[in-house]
Design a protein around this motif. Structure first.
Motif, PDB file in Angstrom:
ATOM      1  N   LEU A 197       0.834  -1.203   0.000  1.00  0.00           N
ATOM      2  CA  LEU A 197       0.000   0.000   0.000  1.00  0.00           C
ATOM      3  C   LEU A 197       0.869   1.253   0.000  1.00  0.00           C
ATOM      4  O   LEU A 197       0.577   2.213  -0.712  1.00  0.00           O
ATOM      5  CB  LEU A 197      -0.906   0.015   1.233  1.00  0.00           C
ATOM      6  N   ALA A 198       1.924   1.244   0.794  1.00  0.00           N
ATOM      7  CA  ALA A 198       2.817   2.403   0.870  1.00  0.00           C
ATOM      8  C   ALA A 198       3.488   2.663  -0.478  1.00  0.00           C
ATOM      9  O   ALA A 198       3.632   3.819  -0.892  1.00  0.00           O
ATOM     10  CB  ALA A 198       3.859   2.206   1.958  1.00  0.00           C
ATOM     11  N   GLU A 199       3.877   1.599  -1.167  1.00  0.00           N
ATOM     12  CA  GLU A 199       4.477   1.767  -2.497  1.00  0.00           C
ATOM     13  C   GLU A 199       3.472   2.382  -3.460  1.00  0.00           C
ATOM     14  O   GLU A 199       3.798   3.297  -4.217  1.00  0.00           O
ATOM     15  CB  GLU A 199       4.955   0.422  -3.041  1.00  0.00           C
ATOM     16  N   LEU A 200       2.254   1.868  -3.442  1.00  0.00           N
ATOM     17  CA  LEU A 200       1.209   2.400  -4.316  1.00  0.00           C
ATOM     18  C   LEU A 200       0.829   3.824  -3.921  1.00  0.00           C
ATOM     19  O   LEU A 200       0.479   4.635  -4.778  1.00  0.00           O
ATOM     20  CB  LEU A 200      -0.029   1.503  -4.275  1.00  0.00           C
ATOM     21  N   ALA A 201       0.905   4.127  -2.627  1.00  0.00           N
ATOM     22  CA  ALA A 201       0.487   5.430  -2.112  1.00  0.00           C
ATOM     23  C   ALA A 201       1.318   6.581  -2.657  1.00  0.00           C
ATOM     24  O   ALA A 201       0.863   7.727  -2.642  1.00  0.00           O
ATOM     25  CB  ALA A 201       0.531   5.427  -0.589  1.00  0.00           C
ATOM     26  N   VAL A 202       2.485   6.291  -3.170  1.00  0.00           N
ATOM     27  CA  VAL A 202       3.332   7.347  -3.734  1.00  0.00           C
ATOM     28  C   VAL A 202       2.612   8.046  -4.885  1.00  0.00           C
ATOM     29  O   VAL A 202       2.700   9.264  -5.040  1.00  0.00           O
ATOM     30  CB  VAL A 202       4.690   6.768  -4.198  1.00  0.00           C
ATOM     31  N   THR A 203       1.854   7.280  -5.676  1.00  0.00           N
ATOM     32  CA  THR A 203       1.183   7.847  -6.847  1.00  0.00           C
ATOM     33  C   THR A 203      -0.323   7.636  -6.856  1.00  0.00           C
ATOM     34  O   THR A 203      -1.009   8.127  -7.746  1.00  0.00           O
ATOM     35  CB  THR A 203       1.757   7.235  -8.141  1.00  0.00           C
ATOM     36  N   ASP A 204      -0.855   6.911  -5.889  1.00  0.00           N
ATOM     37  CA  ASP A 204      -2.267   6.514  -5.917  1.00  0.00           C
ATOM     38  C   ASP A 204      -2.994   7.055  -4.691  1.00  0.00           C
ATOM     39  O   ASP A 204      -2.735   6.633  -3.568  1.00  0.00           O
ATOM     40  CB  ASP A 204      -2.340   4.981  -5.960  1.00  0.00           C
ATOM     41  N   VAL A 205      -3.918   7.989  -4.916  1.00  0.00           N
ATOM     42  CA  VAL A 205      -4.641   8.614  -3.811  1.00  0.00           C
ATOM     43  C   VAL A 205      -5.480   7.605  -3.040  1.00  0.00           C
ATOM     44  O   VAL A 205      -5.621   7.713  -1.819  1.00  0.00           O
ATOM     45  CB  VAL A 205      -5.504   9.796  -4.314  1.00  0.00           C
ATOM     46  N   HIS A 206      -6.014   6.601  -3.706  1.00  0.00           N
ATOM     47  CA  HIS A 206      -6.833   5.603  -3.011  1.00  0.00           C
ATOM     48  C   HIS A 206      -5.984   4.768  -2.054  1.00  0.00           C
ATOM     49  O   HIS A 206      -6.397   4.495  -0.930  1.00  0.00           O
ATOM     50  CB  HIS A 206      -7.545   4.692  -4.018  1.00  0.00           C
ATOM     51  N   ALA A 207      -4.811   4.388  -2.500  1.00  0.00           N
ATOM     52  CA  ALA A 207      -3.899   3.638  -1.626  1.00  0.00           C
ATOM     53  C   ALA A 207      -3.471   4.502  -0.453  1.00  0.00           C
ATOM     54  O   ALA A 207      -3.406   4.034   0.684  1.00  0.00           O
ATOM     55  CB  ALA A 207      -2.680   3.172  -2.419  1.00  0.00           C
TER      56      ALA A 207
END
Length: 122
Positions: free
Chosen positions: A56-66
């Protein structure tokens, strides 16, 4: 059986790896296809339940939902240090969740200090 039925069965059985693999193959953030976007949200939901916070943290860099799901999950678990770290890195949703968590646990002065330190313009 359709893939989404298989994914639902895997989720019900708490077979997170299988469910995540099936759903992520049919997921796309902000897709024009609302099914793909809904699957993306389902994917984030599954990552939380699987406690795959590093993904989730990796995705959160570019993904507002994550980013939102991660902050909310950290707040639900009372992980103030992780929320503060995310807030210090500029995650405004993490700041909001942190301040709310501190206020709900009667740490209002600390919440005020955090808000002043990390988000005075908010």
């Amino acid at each position: 059986m359709e893939w989404f039925e298989q994914a639902g069965a895997a989720e019900e059985a708490r077979d997170w790896g299988a469910a995540i693999a099936l759903v992520s193959a049919h997921a796309e953030c902000y897709s024009r296809d609302h099914h793909m976007h809904d699957n993306h949200l389902w994917h984030m939901h599954l990552l939380v339940h699987a406690e795959r916070f590093s993904e989730l943290a990796e995705l959160a860099v570019t993904d507002v939902h994550a980013r939102r799901r991660l902050s909310s999950s950290l707040g639900e678990r009372g992980m103030t240090a992780a929320l503060r770290s995310r807030a210090e890195d500029g995650d405004r949703h993490a700041l909001y969740v942190l301040v709310r968590l501190l206020c709900e646990s009667d740490r209002v002065q600390e919440a005020d200090r955090v808000a002043q330190d990390l988000g005075p313009e908010d």
